[in-house]
Each structure stands twice: as structure tokens, then as C-alpha cells.
Design an enzyme around this catalytic site. Structure first.
Site, PDB file in Angstrom:
ATOM      1  N   ASP A   6      -4.848   3.809  -2.106  1.00 17.43           N
ATOM      2  CA  ASP A   6      -5.968   4.128  -1.221  1.00 17.43           C
ATOM      3  C   ASP A   6      -6.506   5.511  -1.537  1.00 17.43           C
ATOM      4  O   ASP A   6      -5.810   6.506  -1.347  1.00 17.43           O
ATOM      5  CB  ASP A   6      -5.498   4.075   0.234  1.00 17.43           C
ATOM      6  CG  ASP A   6      -5.207   2.654   0.658  1.00 17.43           C
ATOM      7  OD1 ASP A   6      -6.149   1.851   0.683  1.00 17.43           O
ATOM      8  OD2 ASP A   6      -4.029   2.339   0.926  1.00 17.43           O
ATOM      9  N   MET A  31     -12.258   4.560  -0.988  1.00 18.15           N
ATOM     10  CA  MET A  31     -12.964   4.838   0.263  1.00 18.15           C
ATOM     11  C   MET A  31     -13.667   6.169   0.072  1.00 18.15           C
ATOM     12  O   MET A  31     -13.304   7.183   0.678  1.00 18.15           O
ATOM     13  CB  MET A  31     -11.962   4.863   1.427  1.00 18.15           C
ATOM     14  CG  MET A  31     -11.510   3.470   1.833  1.00 18.15           C
ATOM     15  SD  MET A  31      -9.941   3.472   2.725  1.00 18.15           S
ATOM     16  CE  MET A  31      -8.814   3.503   1.350  1.00 18.15           C
ATOM     17  N   MET A  39     -11.678  -5.385   5.204  1.00 18.64           N
ATOM     18  CA  MET A  39     -10.911  -4.418   6.001  1.00 18.64           C
ATOM     19  C   MET A  39     -10.648  -5.040   7.369  1.00 18.64           C
ATOM     20  O   MET A  39     -11.584  -5.428   8.070  1.00 18.64           O
ATOM     21  CB  MET A  39     -11.677  -3.115   6.170  1.00 18.64           C
ATOM     22  CG  MET A  39     -11.658  -2.193   4.962  1.00 18.64           C
ATOM     23  SD  MET A  39     -10.025  -1.857   4.260  1.00 18.64           S
ATOM     24  CE  MET A  39      -9.157  -1.145   5.662  1.00 18.64           C
ATOM     25  N   SER A  63       0.831  -1.202   0.000  1.00 24.83           N
ATOM     26  CA  SER A  63       0.000   0.000   0.000  1.00 24.83           C
ATOM     27  C   SER A  63       0.864   1.250   0.000  1.00 24.83           C
ATOM     28  O   SER A  63       1.605   1.513   0.949  1.00 24.83           O
ATOM     29  CB  SER A  63      -0.910   0.005   1.227  1.00 24.83           C
ATOM     30  OG  SER A  63      -1.518   1.276   1.331  1.00 24.83           O
ATOM     31  N   HIS A  73      -1.086  -1.227  -4.335  1.00 25.06           N
ATOM     32  CA  HIS A  73      -2.373  -0.858  -3.732  1.00 25.06           C
ATOM     33  C   HIS A  73      -2.449   0.658  -3.531  1.00 25.06           C
ATOM     34  O   HIS A  73      -1.586   1.256  -2.890  1.00 25.06           O
ATOM     35  CB  HIS A  73      -2.504  -1.578  -2.387  1.00 25.06           C
ATOM     36  CG  HIS A  73      -3.822  -1.410  -1.703  1.00 25.06           C
ATOM     37  ND1 HIS A  73      -4.915  -2.205  -1.991  1.00 25.06           N
ATOM     38  CD2 HIS A  73      -4.231  -0.561  -0.733  1.00 25.06           C
ATOM     39  CE1 HIS A  73      -5.941  -1.850  -1.216  1.00 25.06           C
ATOM     40  NE2 HIS A  73      -5.548  -0.840  -0.449  1.00 25.06           N
ATOM     41  N   HIS A  83      -8.332   1.063  -4.248  1.00 27.64           N
ATOM     42  CA  HIS A  83      -9.302   0.872  -3.166  1.00 27.64           C
ATOM     43  C   HIS A  83      -9.990   2.216  -2.899  1.00 27.64           C
ATOM     44  O   HIS A  83      -9.379   3.130  -2.354  1.00 27.64           O
ATOM     45  CB  HIS A  83      -8.526   0.364  -1.934  1.00 27.64           C
ATOM     46  CG  HIS A  83      -9.324   0.235  -0.687  1.00 27.64           C
ATOM     47  ND1 HIS A  83      -8.742   0.102   0.554  1.00 27.64           N
ATOM     48  CD2 HIS A  83     -10.657   0.213  -0.469  1.00 27.64           C
ATOM     49  CE1 HIS A  83      -9.679   0.002   1.488  1.00 27.64           C
ATOM     50  NE2 HIS A  83     -10.859   0.077   0.887  1.00 27.64           N
ATOM     51  N   GLY A 106      -3.256   4.351   7.853  1.00 25.86           N
ATOM     52  CA  GLY A 106      -2.308   3.245   7.927  1.00 25.86           C
ATOM     53  C   GLY A 106      -1.823   3.084   9.361  1.00 25.86           C
ATOM     54  O   GLY A 106      -2.129   3.918  10.231  1.00 25.86           O
ATOM     55  N   ASP A 119      -6.745  -6.108   4.265  1.00 25.38           N
ATOM     56  CA  ASP A 119      -6.107  -4.788   4.267  1.00 25.38           C
ATOM     57  C   ASP A 119      -6.203  -4.172   5.665  1.00 25.38           C
ATOM     58  O   ASP A 119      -7.298  -3.946   6.172  1.00 25.38           O
ATOM     59  CB  ASP A 119      -6.851  -3.923   3.230  1.00 25.38           C
ATOM     60  CG  ASP A 119      -6.263  -2.536   3.059  1.00 25.38           C
ATOM     61  OD1 ASP A 119      -5.193  -2.262   3.616  1.00 25.38           O
ATOM     62  OD2 ASP A 119      -6.891  -1.732   2.330  1.00 25.38           O
ATOM     63  N   MET A 146      -9.171   8.286  -0.605  1.00 27.74           N
ATOM     64  CA  MET A 146     -10.044   8.692   0.509  1.00 27.74           C
ATOM     65  C   MET A 146     -10.589  10.090   0.249  1.00 27.74           C
ATOM     66  O   MET A 146      -9.829  10.987  -0.151  1.00 27.74           O
ATOM     67  CB  MET A 146      -9.242   8.713   1.806  1.00 27.74           C
ATOM     68  CG  MET A 146      -8.530   7.414   2.103  1.00 27.74           C
ATOM     69  SD  MET A 146      -7.572   7.573   3.613  1.00 27.74           S
ATOM     70  CE  MET A 146      -6.805   5.962   3.683  1.00 27.74           C
TER      71      MET A 146
HETATM   72  C1  DX5 Z   1      -6.457   1.962   5.345  1.00 32.02           C
HETATM   73  C2  DX5 Z   1      -6.009   1.541   3.963  1.00 32.02           C
HETATM   74  C3  DX5 Z   1      -4.872   0.611   3.948  1.00 32.02           C
HETATM   75  C4  DX5 Z   1      -3.612   1.092   4.632  1.00 32.02           C
HETATM   76  C5  DX5 Z   1      -3.035  -0.116   5.298  1.00 32.02           C
HETATM   77  O1  DX5 Z   1      -7.696   2.566   5.276  1.00 32.02           O
HETATM   78  O2  DX5 Z   1      -7.078   0.924   3.265  1.00 32.02           O
HETATM   79  O3  DX5 Z   1      -4.573   0.146   2.625  1.00 32.02           O
HETATM   80  O4  DX5 Z   1      -2.667   1.669   3.779  1.00 32.02           O
HETATM   81  O5  DX5 Z   1      -1.965   0.288   6.059  1.00 32.02           O
HETATM   82  P1  DX5 Z   1      -1.252  -0.693   7.107  1.00 32.02           P
HETATM   83  O6  DX5 Z   1      -0.758  -1.862   6.335  1.00 32.02           O
HETATM   84  O7  DX5 Z   1      -0.180   0.185   7.648  1.00 32.02           O
HETATM   85  O8  DX5 Z   1      -2.281  -1.064   8.148  1.00 32.02           O
HETATM   86 ZN    ZN Z   2      -6.558  -0.019   1.272  1.00 31.08          ZN
END
Ligand code: DX5
Ligand code: ZN
Length: 217
Positions: free
Chosen positions: A35, A68, A137, A8, A33, A66, A144, A175, A37
Site C-alpha cells: 500500500d 493511493m 475498496m 497486505s 500487497h 496499490h 488498516g 481490499d 500512500m
Molecule cells: C487500506 C489498504 C489496505 C489495508 C487493508 O487503505 O488499501 O490494503 O492494508 O487492511 P485490513 O485488511 O486490515 O483492512
Molecule cells: Zn491496499
């Protein structure tokens, strides 16, 4: 099937994004990956189309994107144009999920559906025939570096049974809080794709961390 590793980029250093993407290129990672948001579906804002287009130009790995965000239908073709190969929407963000996943596939992308930690796997029964992946999730989305929710193993097992009986082609991705301490158990429980942010980019040697997640023992 060998499991897939999708580092990610959220945990990368955004001041030297190119270098971190090159690290992933040179590693045994299968996907990258991303993210996305919107500050509404989750209490955080990450990055948008110009950044994804830039990443696409550098990355040699398929973009595992991904979303969100609320109302993702408004932007599906823009994510395709920006370079997404796999597009995952949240179950909780879609009023007409069946239409949304059909549209994603029509645009030539793989369709994924993600579940927040509180959303039961059983709700996916009627959508499984039409999708390529489920993203479970294993933390509350938005950030993260959070701790893995242990309850997730039950959910993965339940989903695995449903996938086997309804559509065995569906991949299960996890994830959030994935690292070398839980990766093997996750794969043994039925996971096909591991997303890892902090446990890759938070180390001195991300290429090695990716290899360690790939070669579990
Ligand atoms: C959180 C994201 C993840 C995040 C995971 O909402 O969807 O992809 O980057 O980070 P780690 O691996 O640090 O938990
Ligand atoms: Zn993610």
C-alpha cells in the site's frame, strides 16, 4: 479458478519486515500487497521506493502494488523498476485513465484500477477492455484495521456482471476489512483476489491465517 490471497504488508511489523516477508514466502499466499500512500490522496503516508526495493529483494511473491497517490503517471516506470508486478491506480486519481493503464501495460506490468467505496462500478465500463484487474475498496482507503462496508456486495455483483459481458479476463480484488467471516461470501459473490492485512498479521499465526483464507469452506 482458485482464488488468490494477497496479504497486505501494511499490517506487518515494520521493525522486523524481513521476518514478516519470510512468513509470507513460506505461506500459500499468491501475491504480496503493498500500500503506497502519499498523504494527499489519502490522509496517511506509508512507504516509498527504497522500501519497495528492499521488499522486492526478499519477497518470493509478485508485488501487488496499490497506489493511493495523486498523479500516479509521474512514477509508473519507477514502480516497475522497484519491482512491482501488478500496478493498481485509483479511478479517482487519474484524469486520463486510458492513457495511464496503457502505459502500465507497456512497461510490462499488469494494470489494475481501484474504486473508492463511493465510486460506482458502472464508471469502469469503458476501461474494462484495457485492464487486468479491478480493486474494490471495501473500506475508505488510508488505514488498516477498519470495518468492512456491507454495501460492497452489491457493487461486486454489479461489477461481476460487467466483467462477464465485457472482459471475462479481468480479476476482481477486494481490499479492507476482509477476514474469515466474510471471505467465503466475497468469493461466492465473484471476487478473485482477497487482500487481508489485520486478519493475517494481527494474529499469532499469519501463515495459518493465510491458509485459512485460501482453503475456505
Ligand atoms: C487500506 C489498504 C489496505 C489495508 C487493508 O487503505 O488499501 O490494503 O492494508 O487492511 P485490513 O485488511 O486490515 O483492512
Ligand atoms: Zn491496499
Amino acid at each position: 479458478m482458485d482464488h488468490i490471497i494477497s496479504p497486505s504488508l501494511l499490517a506487518a511489523n515494520f521493525g522486523r519486515l524481513e521476518e514478516d516477508i519470510e512468513l509470507v514466502n513460506s505461506s500459500v499466499a499468491d501475491w504480496l500487497h503493498l500500500d503506497i500512500m502519499d498523504g494527499v490522496f489519502v490522509p496517511n503516508i506509508s512507504f516509498g521506493f527504497p522500501v519497495i526495493e528492499h521488499i522486492k529483494r526478499i519477497s518470493k511473491k509478485p508485488l501487488d502494488t496499490h497506489l493511493m497517490i495523486v498523479d500516479p503517471d509521474r512514477y509508473l516506470s519507477r514502480f516497475r523498476d522497484a519491482g512491482a508486478s501488478i500496478l493498481t491506480v485509483h479511478y479517482e486519481a487519474c484524469n486520463h485513465l486510458n492513457r495511464t493503464v496503457h502505459e502500465i501495460r507497456k512497461l510490462g506490468m499488469k494494470a489494475g484500477v481501484s474504486l473508492n467505496p463511493h465510486t460506482p462500478a458502472a464508471l469502469l465500463r469503458d476501461i474494462l477492455p484495457y485492464i487486468d484487474m479491478v480493486l474494490i475498496m471495501t473500506v475508505n482507503p488510508g488505514f488498516g484495521g477498519q470495518s468492512f462496508i456491507e454495501q460492497s456486495y452489491h457493487k461486486i455483483s454489479e461489477l461481476k456482471d460487467m466483467v462477464k459481458s465485457i472482459n471475462p479476463d479481468v480479476l476482481i480484488e477486494v481490499d479492507g476489512g476482509v477476514d474469515s467471516s466474510n471471505a467465503l461470501r466475497l468469493i461466492e459473490t465473484g471476487v478473485d483476489v482477497l487482500v487481508a492485512g489485520s486478519s493475517v498479521f494481527g494474529t499469532d499465526d499469519p501463515v495459518r491465517a493465510i491458509a485459512d483464507l485460501k482453503n475456505l469452506q
